[in-house]
Motif scaffolding. Structure first.
Motif, PDB file in Angstrom:
ATOM      1  N   GLN A  48     -22.592  -4.016 -48.075  1.00 36.11           N
ATOM      2  CA  GLN A  48     -23.055  -2.692 -48.521  1.00 36.11           C
ATOM      3  C   GLN A  48     -22.112  -2.135 -49.593  1.00 36.11           C
ATOM      4  O   GLN A  48     -22.550  -1.489 -50.546  1.00 36.11           O
ATOM      5  CB  GLN A  48     -23.152  -1.717 -47.339  1.00 36.11           C
ATOM      6  N   MET A  49     -20.815  -2.427 -49.439  1.00 38.23           N
ATOM      7  CA  MET A  49     -19.850  -1.888 -50.405  1.00 38.23           C
ATOM      8  C   MET A  49     -19.872  -2.621 -51.747  1.00 38.23           C
ATOM      9  O   MET A  49     -19.429  -2.089 -52.763  1.00 38.23           O
ATOM     10  CB  MET A  49     -18.438  -1.915 -49.798  1.00 38.23           C
ATOM     11  N   SER A  50     -20.405  -3.854 -51.738  1.00 39.68           N
ATOM     12  CA  SER A  50     -20.454  -4.608 -53.006  1.00 39.68           C
ATOM     13  C   SER A  50     -21.698  -4.229 -53.817  1.00 39.68           C
ATOM     14  O   SER A  50     -21.805  -4.520 -55.013  1.00 39.68           O
ATOM     15  CB  SER A  50     -20.461  -6.115 -52.737  1.00 39.68           C
ATOM     16  N   LYS A  51     -22.622  -3.581 -53.171  1.00 39.41           N
ATOM     17  CA  LYS A  51     -23.902  -3.213 -53.799  1.00 39.41           C
ATOM     18  C   LYS A  51     -23.674  -2.137 -54.869  1.00 39.41           C
ATOM     19  O   LYS A  51     -22.824  -1.266 -54.696  1.00 39.41           O
ATOM     20  CB  LYS A  51     -24.827  -2.675 -52.702  1.00 39.41           C
ATOM     21  N   GLY A  52     -24.439  -2.236 -55.955  1.00 38.32           N
ATOM     22  CA  GLY A  52     -24.418  -1.162 -56.946  1.00 38.32           C
ATOM     23  C   GLY A  52     -23.336  -1.303 -58.002  1.00 38.32           C
ATOM     24  O   GLY A  52     -23.200  -0.440 -58.871  1.00 38.32           O
ATOM     25  N   TRP A  53     -22.563  -2.375 -57.952  1.00 38.88           N
ATOM     26  CA  TRP A  53     -21.460  -2.541 -58.908  1.00 38.88           C
ATOM     27  C   TRP A  53     -21.939  -2.443 -60.361  1.00 38.88           C
ATOM     28  O   TRP A  53     -21.279  -1.899 -61.215  1.00 38.88           O
ATOM     29  CB  TRP A  53     -20.753  -3.883 -58.659  1.00 38.88           C
ATOM     30  N   LEU A  54     -23.157  -2.967 -60.625  1.00 38.83           N
ATOM     31  CA  LEU A  54     -23.647  -2.994 -62.004  1.00 38.83           C
ATOM     32  C   LEU A  54     -24.489  -1.773 -62.364  1.00 38.83           C
ATOM     33  O   LEU A  54     -25.002  -1.679 -63.464  1.00 38.83           O
ATOM     34  CB  LEU A  54     -24.511  -4.252 -62.228  1.00 38.83           C
ATOM     35  N   ASN A  55     -24.616  -0.845 -61.435  1.00 43.72           N
ATOM     36  CA  ASN A  55     -25.533   0.276 -61.644  1.00 43.72           C
ATOM     37  C   ASN A  55     -25.340   1.052 -62.926  1.00 43.72           C
ATOM     38  O   ASN A  55     -26.298   1.488 -63.553  1.00 43.72           O
ATOM     39  CB  ASN A  55     -25.442   1.253 -60.467  1.00 43.72           C
ATOM     40  N   GLU A  57     -32.999  -7.147 -66.272  1.00 47.04           N
ATOM     41  CA  GLU A  57     -33.634  -5.938 -66.813  1.00 47.04           C
ATOM     42  C   GLU A  57     -35.153  -6.072 -66.801  1.00 47.04           C
ATOM     43  O   GLU A  57     -35.879  -5.160 -66.425  1.00 47.04           O
ATOM     44  CB  GLU A  57     -33.151  -5.694 -68.254  1.00 47.04           C
ATOM     45  N   LEU A  58     -35.582  -7.255 -67.238  1.00 47.92           N
ATOM     46  CA  LEU A  58     -37.015  -7.551 -67.284  1.00 47.92           C
ATOM     47  C   LEU A  58     -37.639  -7.420 -65.890  1.00 47.92           C
ATOM     48  O   LEU A  58     -38.698  -6.818 -65.718  1.00 47.92           O
ATOM     49  CB  LEU A  58     -37.082  -8.977 -67.807  1.00 47.92           C
ATOM     50  N   VAL A  59     -36.927  -7.916 -64.896  1.00 45.42           N
ATOM     51  CA  VAL A  59     -37.434  -7.866 -63.520  1.00 45.42           C
ATOM     52  C   VAL A  59     -37.476  -6.422 -63.034  1.00 45.42           C
ATOM     53  O   VAL A  59     -38.433  -6.000 -62.373  1.00 45.42           O
ATOM     54  CB  VAL A  59     -36.574  -8.762 -62.596  1.00 45.42           C
ATOM     55  N   ARG A  60     -36.458  -5.644 -63.380  1.00 48.37           N
ATOM     56  CA  ARG A  60     -36.455  -4.226 -62.950  1.00 48.37           C
ATOM     57  C   ARG A  60     -37.677  -3.497 -63.489  1.00 48.37           C
ATOM     58  O   ARG A  60     -38.287  -2.694 -62.797  1.00 48.37           O
ATOM     59  CB  ARG A  60     -35.185  -3.539 -63.439  1.00 48.37           C
ATOM     60  N   TRP A  99     -31.300  -9.334 -51.296  1.00 48.72           N
ATOM     61  CA  TRP A  99     -31.917  -9.160 -52.610  1.00 48.72           C
ATOM     62  C   TRP A  99     -31.307  -7.980 -53.377  1.00 48.72           C
ATOM     63  O   TRP A  99     -31.995  -7.074 -53.824  1.00 48.72           O
ATOM     64  CB  TRP A  99     -33.453  -9.042 -52.514  1.00 48.72           C
ATOM     65  N   PHE A 100     -29.971  -8.011 -53.510  1.00 47.21           N
ATOM     66  CA  PHE A 100     -29.264  -7.013 -54.322  1.00 47.21           C
ATOM     67  C   PHE A 100     -28.966  -7.656 -55.675  1.00 47.21           C
ATOM     68  O   PHE A 100     -28.133  -8.550 -55.770  1.00 47.21           O
ATOM     69  CB  PHE A 100     -27.909  -6.628 -53.698  1.00 47.21           C
ATOM     70  N   ASP A 101     -29.635  -7.206 -56.749  1.00 49.44           N
ATOM     71  CA  ASP A 101     -29.321  -7.826 -58.044  1.00 49.44           C
ATOM     72  C   ASP A 101     -28.148  -7.126 -58.725  1.00 49.44           C
ATOM     73  O   ASP A 101     -27.629  -7.594 -59.731  1.00 49.44           O
ATOM     74  CB  ASP A 101     -30.558  -7.879 -58.953  1.00 49.44           C
ATOM     75  N   LEU A 110     -40.440 -10.286 -56.351  1.00 51.66           N
ATOM     76  CA  LEU A 110     -39.940 -10.290 -57.728  1.00 51.66           C
ATOM     77  C   LEU A 110     -38.423 -10.301 -57.717  1.00 51.66           C
ATOM     78  O   LEU A 110     -37.802  -9.485 -57.038  1.00 51.66           O
ATOM     79  CB  LEU A 110     -40.394  -9.010 -58.428  1.00 51.66           C
ATOM     80  N   SER A 111     -37.835 -11.216 -58.468  1.00 49.16           N
ATOM     81  CA  SER A 111     -36.377 -11.246 -58.613  1.00 49.16           C
ATOM     82  C   SER A 111     -36.075 -12.169 -59.791  1.00 49.16           C
ATOM     83  O   SER A 111     -36.996 -12.744 -60.390  1.00 49.16           O
ATOM     84  CB  SER A 111     -35.709 -11.766 -57.336  1.00 49.16           C
ATOM     85  N   THR A 112     -34.799 -12.323 -60.098  1.00 49.74           N
ATOM     86  CA  THR A 112     -34.426 -13.211 -61.206  1.00 49.74           C
ATOM     87  C   THR A 112     -34.579 -14.684 -60.806  1.00 49.74           C
ATOM     88  O   THR A 112     -34.476 -15.569 -61.648  1.00 49.74           O
ATOM     89  CB  THR A 112     -32.957 -12.975 -61.615  1.00 49.74           C
ATOM     90  N   TYR A 113     -34.811 -14.939 -59.513  1.00 50.84           N
ATOM     91  CA  TYR A 113     -34.776 -16.297 -58.956  1.00 50.84           C
ATOM     92  C   TYR A 113     -35.975 -17.187 -59.338  1.00 50.84           C
ATOM     93  O   TYR A 113     -35.774 -18.308 -59.824  1.00 50.84           O
ATOM     94  CB  TYR A 113     -34.598 -16.134 -57.445  1.00 50.84           C
TER      95      TYR A 113
END
Ligand SMILES: Nc1ncnc2c1ncn2[C@@H]1O[C@H](COP(=O)(O)OP(=O)(O)O)[C@@H](O)[C@H]1O
Ligand SMILES: O=P(O)(O)OC[C@H](O)CO
Length: 511
Positions: free
Chosen positions: A502-509, A114-117, A366-368, A136-139
């Motif tokens: 591509q299909m795994s992206k956005g799961w946490l949206n 969240e902080l990174v977003r 880089w999909f968080d 920028l990322s959680t890494y």
């Protein structure tokens, strides 16, 4: 009679700590390894106990020295020690007490999402990479440090008092192994500092603008001094363990150390290390190259004027840890080394694709907001298919990284030097060669990360005087894997992988 000299290497990885003693030919003469506890307090969080990291290293040093002396050698023949470590993992301590203020937040940890977003919306966010090599990322360490400052009272208070000390694992180990507050040695090398987002890639010094951008007050935080990766004085000497008094003269982040251990000293050479995560480093020469295709730029090593190199890096968050996951969480196999046998029970992945995005996907995506997803399960699916899909996930991500690297460097790679736990599997290495269409070159002695640390330490004290002195080191017992499928078939498989990504992206949206 002149007695031979040896160099020690502390390898503090994500899954285990080790100490190895090398002779001048780069052969391992004694070794000790210890796994330590992994803490997962919440989904996506990952911690280590900083004291346990230190004690595991101390136990390994003592264990290897016993084995070394049993062979008739004397501990005084170990003339220097190098340190190599899991990178980005963040430790904070109070410089007045020497006590850690929180568990170490491991590089894989995604709690700062969240902080990174929010930070991504701050003006200038997209320009950071050109100064420090990382997006920028959680890494990187900075996101972990900012989370600690926002959420842990003891850390915030130490910051306000000006006693907060920050370090990656190399700094923490050097500090503790030197006796902590007694000597107060607080240093790091550029390969580790380039994982924090605080260091300017060109000057190899802390960048005041970067620190300001993160709204940190430099006067309140004690950052480690950045010193060369090979140095006779800066890292002090061991004050604990049975090697008391032995100088620490080398320090490299583990991926840099693997590049050095593979003798990737010149531009154009690349290595891929299949450990807990998997990291492809491509030596780009004495000037940094900033990626426009999702890769990172990092200091490869800094052995002084004329011997400072940069690398383009493709980081994969989950590699060996996906194998460990099948062992520990599902009991699919008793140990990681059995993965290939299970995968070989079936001919192919049976239509399954496993996107192992346990904490999002790193390079080049880089999909968080992605999480681990298995596609294509049917009533036909066997454990062997999942095993195959698991090992293929790392090979596909490597393929994606190589494609990005070719675009950034303009040159296709012709050979990949490999090491790390997963490279012990012939099946994985053959799959890698098939997918990428290039030759995979695996050394006989696979402790290349530790060897890199030993080389950094040995170069400082004259065990080796130049890269040329290392010409005969680690050449024996190499295995080569060559592509056995057509380019067309490899592309077809890769297209399926990309669809799954591509299909795994956005799961946490929606969370
Ligand atoms: N034969 C094997 N096949 C597949 N995976 C393996 C094999 N041997 C080890 N591994 C995996 O490699 C990882 C350990 O590699 P290592 O290079 O020691 O890691 P690290 O430096 O991150 O601690 C573990 O996650 C383990 O699951
Ligand atoms: O423990 P490893 O070998 O997977 O390496 C960890 C990396 O340094 C993280 O960036």
């Amino acid at each position: 009679m002149i007695r031979p000299t040896f160099v020690g290497a502390i390898d503090q990885g994500t899954t285990s700590s080790r100490f190895l003693i090398f002779n001048q030919r780069g052969e391992v003469v004694a070794t000790h390894q210890l796994e330590f506890a992994q803490h997962y307090p919440h989904p996506g969080w990952h911690e280590h106990d900083p004291e346990e990291l230190v004690s595991s290293v101390e136990t390994c040093v003592d264990g290897a020295v016993v084995e070394f002396e049993k062979q008739g050698h004397n501990r005084e023949q170990i003339v220097a020690v190098g340190i190599t470590n899991q990178r980005e993992t963040t430790v904070v301590w109070d410089k007045t007490t020497g006590k850690a203020l929180h568990n170490a937040i491991v590089w894989t940890d995604a709690r700062s999402q969240e902080l990174v977003r929010k930070l991504k919306h701050r003006i200038g966010a997209s320009e950071l990479i050109s100064r420090c090599g990382l997006p920028l990322s959680t890494y990187p360490s900075v996101s972990k440090l900012l989370w600690l400052l926002e959420n842990v009272t003891e850390v915030k208070e130490a910051y306000e008092r000006g006693t907060l000390a920050f370090g990656t694992v190399d700094s923490w180990l050097t500090y503790k192994l030197n006796g902590g507050t007694a000597r107060n040695i607080h240093v790091t090398d550029p390969s580790n500092a380039s994982r924090t987002m605080f260091m300017n890639l060109e000057s190899l010094k802390y960048d005041a603008d970067l620190i300001d951008w993160f709204r940190l007050d430099r006067s309140k935080i004690n950052l480690p001094n950045i010193v060369p990766s090979s140095d006779t004085e800066a890292y002090g000497s061991l004050a604990t363990t049975s090697l008391k008094g032995t100088k620490i003269t080398g320090c490299l982040g583990d991926q840099s150390a693997a590049l050095v251990g593979q003798k990737g000293f010149t531009a154009g050479l690349a290595k891929n290390t299949y450990g807990t995560g998997c990291f492809l480093l491509y030596n780009v020469g004495p000037k940094p190259v900033i990626s426009t295709h999702g890769l990172l730029t990092t200091v490869a090593f800094d052995f002084g004027e004329g011997k400072r190199m940069y690398a383009l890096e493709g980081s994969i968050a989950v590699a060996g840890s996906s194998v460990k996951f099948l062992v520990d969480n599902f009991g699919f196999i008793e140990s990681s080394s059995k993965l290939s046998a299970l995968a070989e029970e079936v001919e192919d992945n049976g239509g399954c694709t496993f996107v192992t995005a346990f904490s999002g996907l790193f390079a080049p995506y880089w999909f968080d907001d992605a999480r681990g997803t298995i596609f294509g399960i049917t009533a036909y699916t066997q454990r062997g298919h999942i095993a195959r899909a698991t090992l293929e996930a790392t090979c596909f991500q490597t393929q994606a990284i190589l494609r990005a690297m070719e675009k950034d460097s303009g040159k296709p790679l012709t050979e990949l030097l490999v090491d790390g736990g997963m490279c012990n599997s012939d099946l994985i290495m053959q799959t890698q060669s098939d997918f990428t269409g290039i030759k995979v070159n695996r050394p006989g002695m696979r402790e290349t990360t530790a060897l890199g640390a030993a080389i950094a330490a040995g170069l400082a004290v004259g065990v080796w005087n130049s890269f040329e002195d290392l010409e005969n080191v680690n050449n024996e017992g190499r295995t080569f894997f060559k592509p056995q499928i057509s380019e067309q078939e490899a592309s077809k498989k890769f297209a399926r992988w990309e669809k799954a990504v591509q299909m795994s992206k956005g799961w946490l949206n929606d969370e």
